[in-house]
Motif scaffolding. Structure first.
Motif, PDB file in Angstrom:
ATOM      1  N   ASP A 169       0.844  -1.209   0.000  1.00 17.87           N
ATOM      2  CA  ASP A 169       0.000   0.000   0.000  1.00 17.87           C
ATOM      3  C   ASP A 169       0.873   1.251   0.000  1.00 17.87           C
ATOM      4  OD1 ASP A 169      -1.720  -2.042   0.616  1.00 17.87           O
ATOM      5  OD2 ASP A 169      -2.066  -1.389   2.683  1.00 17.87           O
ATOM      6  N   SER A 170       0.293   2.331  -0.498  1.00 16.70           N
ATOM      7  CA  SER A 170       1.076   3.582  -0.522  1.00 16.70           C
ATOM      8  C   SER A 170       0.964   4.353   0.808  1.00 16.70           C
ATOM      9  CB  SER A 170       0.631   4.469  -1.684  1.00 16.70           C
ATOM     10  OG  SER A 170      -0.756   4.677  -1.598  1.00 16.70           O
ATOM     11  N   ASP A 171      -0.023   4.028   1.638  1.00 16.32           N
ATOM     12  CA  ASP A 171      -0.184   4.766   2.899  1.00 16.32           C
ATOM     13  C   ASP A 171       0.811   4.295   3.957  1.00 16.32           C
ATOM     14  OD1 ASP A 171      -2.420   6.388   2.199  1.00 16.32           O
ATOM     15  OD2 ASP A 171      -3.629   4.552   2.240  1.00 16.32           O
ATOM     16  N   VAL A 172       1.426   5.259   4.619  1.00 20.51           N
ATOM     17  CA  VAL A 172       2.411   4.928   5.657  1.00 20.51           C
ATOM     18  C   VAL A 172       2.193   5.856   6.850  1.00 20.51           C
ATOM     19  CG1 VAL A 172       4.873   4.601   6.155  1.00 20.51           C
ATOM     20  CG2 VAL A 172       4.086   4.465   3.797  1.00 20.51           C
ATOM     21  N   GLY A 173       2.262   5.312   8.063  1.00 23.59           N
ATOM     22  CA  GLY A 173       2.268   6.145   9.272  1.00 23.59           C
ATOM     23  C   GLY A 173       3.710   6.353   9.693  1.00 23.59           C
ATOM     24  N   TYR A 174       4.124   7.606   9.849  1.00 19.87           N
ATOM     25  CA  TYR A 174       5.540   7.900  10.153  1.00 19.87           C
ATOM     26  C   TYR A 174       5.699   8.511  11.544  1.00 19.87           C
ATOM     27  CZ  TYR A 174       6.745   7.477   5.161  1.00 19.87           C
ATOM     28  OH  TYR A 174       6.954   7.017   3.892  1.00 19.87           O
ATOM     29  N   PHE A 175       6.926   8.408  12.062  1.00 19.21           N
ATOM     30  CA  PHE A 175       7.287   9.096  13.314  1.00 19.21           C
ATOM     31  C   PHE A 175       8.793   9.339  13.303  1.00 19.21           C
ATOM     32  CE2 PHE A 175       8.692   8.774  17.844  1.00 19.21           C
ATOM     33  CZ  PHE A 175       8.070   9.914  18.310  1.00 19.21           C
ATOM     34  N   THR A 176       9.190  10.557  13.644  1.00 19.26           N
ATOM     35  CA  THR A 176      10.623  10.871  13.785  1.00 19.26           C
ATOM     36  C   THR A 176      10.835  11.682  15.054  1.00 19.26           C
ATOM     37  OG1 THR A 176      11.237  10.819  11.443  1.00 19.26           O
ATOM     38  CG2 THR A 176      12.520  12.268  12.824  1.00 19.26           C
ATOM     39  N   LYS A 177      11.862  11.339  15.804  1.00 20.00           N
ATOM     40  CA  LYS A 177      12.221  12.113  16.999  1.00 20.00           C
ATOM     41  C   LYS A 177      13.719  11.944  17.256  1.00 20.00           C
ATOM     42  CE  LYS A 177      10.793  12.837  21.734  1.00 20.00           C
ATOM     43  NZ  LYS A 177       9.976  12.358  22.846  1.00 20.00           N
ATOM     44  N   LEU A 225       6.306   2.889  17.815  1.00 20.70           N
ATOM     45  CA  LEU A 225       5.213   2.031  17.321  1.00 20.70           C
ATOM     46  C   LEU A 225       3.860   2.706  17.560  1.00 20.70           C
ATOM     47  CD1 LEU A 225       3.940  -0.621  16.299  1.00 20.70           C
ATOM     48  CD2 LEU A 225       4.303  -1.594  18.582  1.00 20.70           C
ATOM     49  N   ASP A 226       3.656   3.206  18.785  1.00 25.07           N
ATOM     50  CA  ASP A 226       2.376   3.882  19.109  1.00 25.07           C
ATOM     51  C   ASP A 226       2.128   5.052  18.165  1.00 25.07           C
ATOM     52  OD1 ASP A 226       1.843   2.209  21.197  1.00 25.07           O
ATOM     53  OD2 ASP A 226       2.736   3.510  22.721  1.00 25.07           O
ATOM     54  N   HIS A 227       3.160   5.883  17.980  1.00 23.98           N
ATOM     55  CA  HIS A 227       2.992   7.084  17.141  1.00 23.98           C
ATOM     56  C   HIS A 227       2.748   6.715  15.677  1.00 23.98           C
ATOM     57  CE1 HIS A 227       4.680   9.305  20.599  1.00 23.98           C
ATOM     58  NE2 HIS A 227       3.972  10.294  20.094  1.00 23.98           N
ATOM     59  N   CYS A 228       3.494   5.713  15.195  1.00 26.51           N
ATOM     60  CA  CYS A 228       3.331   5.325  13.779  1.00 26.51           C
ATOM     61  C   CYS A 228       1.940   4.756  13.539  1.00 26.51           C
ATOM     62  CB  CYS A 228       4.382   4.282  13.382  1.00 26.51           C
ATOM     63  SG  CYS A 228       6.007   4.985  13.226  1.00 26.51           S
ATOM     64  N   TRP A 229       1.496   3.904  14.461  1.00 28.69           N
ATOM     65  CA  TRP A 229       0.162   3.314  14.304  1.00 28.69           C
ATOM     66  C   TRP A 229      -0.904   4.413  14.321  1.00 28.69           C
ATOM     67  CZ3 TRP A 229      -2.324  -0.756  12.619  1.00 28.69           C
ATOM     68  CH2 TRP A 229      -3.679  -0.865  12.919  1.00 28.69           C
TER      69      TRP A 229
END
Ligand code: CAA
Length: 408
Positions: A172-180, A209-213
């Motif tokens: 799929d093209s949808d992605v949940g991202y997180f950077t810190k 994981l929590d933030h990406c989800w």
């Protein structure tokens, strides 16, 4: 149009050590390794292997049957690169004799750059559906001798052809991202071993994981129950179990713990006997799931969590395609893993302590069991790679010769 994985293959070194041997040497209860962190065996690269040779060995299988003229981009993801300037992709490009009109690049963001490589590749083939991208993830996970991270060491490479003609998985093209910006795990240029704040790194992994989800849900409105199986970045296999139970708890999933275990367990099997392979680790998990003969994965949805210390995370989904199992070399992979040479503790330490000269002077590496490509040595500050003739390769190498081979 569908975009995703057309071929996928893996290479792990032909040597490894049973963690029972390490537990004895370190005077640690083996159950801590086997149950506490979920590791039983770790892959150990020989002195004539590095991320280039491992990546080339994986990629050689991935391009079998592919018209190489259609490969216009090679992306090499690693955090154990061999040069600060030249990309490992160029060495692989040469070893595999890929066409000249090709873009070659190396990417870095800890264990997560392989996933960005996959998503950049998907974007490329969406723009140019007649082109294919070769994505290679290759790493050596190395910690200090006697450190807490030592039993989680490992090595390996995964290569994939990403194209508009996927045969294994549509992504799929949808992605949940997180950077810190955090310092949970890093490796300064002057060190060969990673520095890690182990307990903190696990906490940061869970936060990511929590933030990406959450970000993935905001983007897609997805639910935990939309996925039949999950693949997590696996620094050690128990991390995958911990992460999955954590996500399920936060999502108030109504599944029994046995069902939750079934969603994750098939993806953990290879990691348990290879160890961490940083960028390759998530995709070693995917191969472990795909190779599970007892499962029919056709049309099954798989959720992926990719984590790279420092830190960045990504959550995304994919669907296994009908007939996928016809395009996997499962039996060869299983045989390869089974037939690896078990190192004694002393042999492991010898391999571990091997280092190329730091002055760039001429140096020849000892010949060990490898795949089709090996690092022959160094000349004038340049790494020299070579193909291994079939009759000199892994199959014909005697264990006696190995025992006698100088490794330093
Ligand atoms: N029998 C059964 N279980 C036992 C046991 C025994 N005799 N002794 C201990 N255990 C259990 C412990 O209870 C613990 O379980 P829980 O996690 O459920 O509490 C588990 O074994 C591990 O024990 P410790 O926490 O005491 O282990 P440790 O302090 O030696 O280190 C570690 C564990 C932090 C993971 C260490 O191996 C490490 O630093 N690894 C490298 C860093 C890492 O992998 N971090 C993961 C997130 S970062 C990331 O993902 C990026 C990456 O690739 C590195």
């Amino acid at each position: 149009m569908k975009y995703g994985i057309e071929t996928i293959s893996m290479y792990v070194p032909r040597y490894g050590m049973d963690l029972r041997v390490l537990s004895e040497a370190r005077n640690v209860d083996y159950k801590k390794y086997q149950q506490g962190i979920g590791q039983e065996f770790m892959a150990v690269p020989s002195p004539d292997e590095d991320v280039v040779t491992m990546g080339a060995n994986a990629a050689q299988q991935a391009i079998e049957g592919i018209d190489t003229n259609s490969i216009r981009t090679v992306i090499f993801a690693t955090e154990s690169g061999v040069d600060q300037s030249k990309s490992a992709a160029i060495y692989v490009h040469k070893l595999l004799n890929l066409p000249e009109n090709c873009r070659t690049v190396e990417m870095k963001q800890a264990c997560c750059s392989s996933t960005s490589a996959v998503h950049f590749a998907l974007a490329t083939v969406a723009l140019k559906p007649d082109q294919k991208v070769l994505v290679i993830a290759s790493d050596i996970a190395r910690y200090g001798l006697e450190s807490a991270g030592e039993p989680t060491q490992g090595a390996g490479a995964v290569a994939m052809i990403i194209s508009a003609h996927p045969r294994i998985m549509e992504i799929d093209s949808d992605v949940g991202y997180f950077t810190k910006d955090v310092m949970d795990f890093w490796r300064p240029n002057y060190l060969d071993e990673a520095l890690v704040d182990g307990k903190y790194s696990i906490k940061v992994y869970m936060d990511a994981l929590d933030h990406c989800w959450k970000n993935y849900q905001e983007t897609t409105d997805a639910h935990f129950n939309d996925f039949h199986h999950f693949c997590y970045h696996l620094p050690f296999s128990r991390m995958g179990t911990k992460a999955h139970l954590h996500l399920a708890r936060h999502q108030k999933a109504s599944l029994a713990s046995k069902e939750l275990q079934q969603q994750i367990e098939p993806s953990l099997r290879y990691n348990r006997i290879t160890g961490n392979a940083y960028t390759a680790s998530l995709y070693v998990g995917l191969l472990s799931l795909l190779d599970s003969k007892e499962l029919n994965l056709t049309n099954k949805r798989v959720g992926f969590f990719s984590y790279g210390s420092g830190c960045m995370g990504a959550f995304f989904g994919g669907t296994v395609l009908p007939g996928y199992d016809r395009f996997l070399n499962t039996s060869e992979r299983v045989a390869w893993l089974r037939d690896r040479k078990h190192l004694s503790y002393d042999e492991y330490v010898k391999f571990y302590n091997h280092a190329l000269p730091q002055n760039g002077h001429s140096y020849r590496t000892s010949r060990n069991r490898t795949g089709s490509f090996r690092l022959a040595g160094v000349e004038n500050h340049q790494r020299i790679y070579e193909s291994v003739p079939a009759n000199v390769g892994a199959a014909s190498h005697s264990e006696k010769a190995l025992a006698a081979a100088p490794v330093s």
